[in-house]
Design a protein around this motif. Sequence first.
Motif, short mmCIF file in Angstrom:
data_model
loop_
_atom_site.label_atom_id
_atom_site.label_comp_id
_atom_site.label_asym_id
_atom_site.label_seq_id
_atom_site.Cartn_x
_atom_site.Cartn_y
_atom_site.Cartn_z
N UNK A 179 50.84 125.55 61.20
CA UNK A 179 49.58 125.68 61.94
C UNK A 179 48.98 127.07 61.83
N UNK A 180 49.46 127.86 60.91
CA UNK A 180 48.85 129.16 60.65
C UNK A 180 47.42 128.94 60.16
N UNK A 181 46.50 129.70 60.66
CA UNK A 181 45.09 129.52 60.30
C UNK A 181 44.87 129.80 58.82
N UNK A 182 43.90 129.10 58.26
CA UNK A 182 43.51 129.34 56.87
C UNK A 182 44.21 128.46 55.86
N UNK A 183 45.17 127.62 56.29
CA UNK A 183 45.89 126.77 55.34
C UNK A 183 45.13 125.47 55.10
N UNK A 184 45.20 124.99 53.87
CA UNK A 184 44.64 123.68 53.55
C UNK A 184 45.59 122.60 54.05
N UNK A 185 45.15 121.34 53.99
CA UNK A 185 46.03 120.25 54.40
C UNK A 185 47.32 120.25 53.59
N UNK A 186 47.21 120.40 52.29
CA UNK A 186 48.40 120.39 51.43
C UNK A 186 49.31 121.56 51.76
N UNK A 187 48.74 122.71 52.02
CA UNK A 187 49.55 123.88 52.35
C UNK A 187 50.26 123.70 53.69
N UNK A 188 49.62 123.02 54.63
CA UNK A 188 50.27 122.74 55.91
C UNK A 188 51.48 121.83 55.70
#
Length: 316
Positions: A179-188
Motif C-alpha cells: 500500500x505504499x503510494x505510487x505503486x501500480x496494481x501489478x507492483x502492489x
Amino acid sequence: MKRGLVVRDPGEIPETEWRQRIGAVREQLTAEGVEVALCYGDVHRSDDIAYLTNLCIYWNEGMLAIPADGDPALLTKLSPRVHPWMRRTSTLTELRSGKAFGALVGGFLDDRQPGTLGLVDAALWPAPLIEEVSAAAPGWVVRPLDGLVRRFRLRPSEAEKTLLRQAGTALAGAVSAATVSGLSHRERVAAAELHARDAGFTDVLVRASDTSVEITGQYRTSWLRVARDPALAADLRAAVGAVADGVRTGDVPARVVHHADLSTDGEYLGRSPDRVLGAGEVVVVAVERGDAVAADTVLVTATGAESLTGKEVLAS
C-alpha cells in the motif's frame, strides 16, 4: 498456487498433537459406527488432509483413508517417485499410488470385513468419484460424514495460534508493503506476494484495485486474510469490535468467514446469519463495498476479538 515453503517442525507442532488429531477422528468414527473414512482433497480444497497429516497436495488429487482401528494411508494418482518427499514433509507412513481411486480404495478395503465406509464432506466431492468409490466397495454401506474433520479445525490449538500470530504479523507487513503510494496494481501484487513468500507462505492470492489491497494466504496448514482500503478503515474497526464469544454472525456489520473455510472463501457453507461465534475460533471479518474491501483475521475471545493481522486487541 501452492509453490511455497512446506514445513514439518516438531518445534512448531509436536508429534503428539499430530497423533491426537488422528486419534480424535478415530474416536468419532467409532462413535458413529464407521469402520473406514475417506477424505478427498485436490489443489483447491485439501485442508482437512493437511490438518491431519501436514501433507501439501500441490498438484493432482489425493484421498486419505482413515480406519477406525489403524493408521491412515494416502491414496493418490501421483507417481511413487514423489513418495519420499511426501514422507519427509508429512506424518504419513503408508502411501499407495495407482491410476484410479476405485482400484486404490478396493485394494485398501480388501483385507477388511465389510462395514460402513464414510465419505468426509461427500457433498463437495466430484459426483463421478463417489460412484467410482461406491462401486469399489461391494458389501459396504457408504454414507456421508459431513464436517467430520472440519469440526476439529474450528478452534486452533495453542501451537496453531502461535503460528497464526506469526503469519498475521507477516501479512500485516505484506499489506503495508503493497500500500505504499505510487505503486501500480501489478507492483502492489508483486510487493505483497514477495513479502508473504519470503515469510514462508505456501499459497498466496493478492487482489489490488485503485483503492484496496487484499491478501489471502496459507501459512503451514492455516489460512488468513487481510485487506486495506482507507475509506473502509472505520467500518472495519466497528465490525471487528462487534465480534465476541456468543455473537451471531448476522449481528456483525461485515462478512464473516471461518478460517477453516477460507481456502474456498466459504462458498460451500452459505451465509446464514444464525451461526454463533465461539471463543477460540479464528475468523475473517471483511467489509466489502463493490471493488473496495477491508478485512482482518481475528481470534474470537470471551470479551472481544484479538486481531491477528491488525496487531491490536479490540474489546467489545
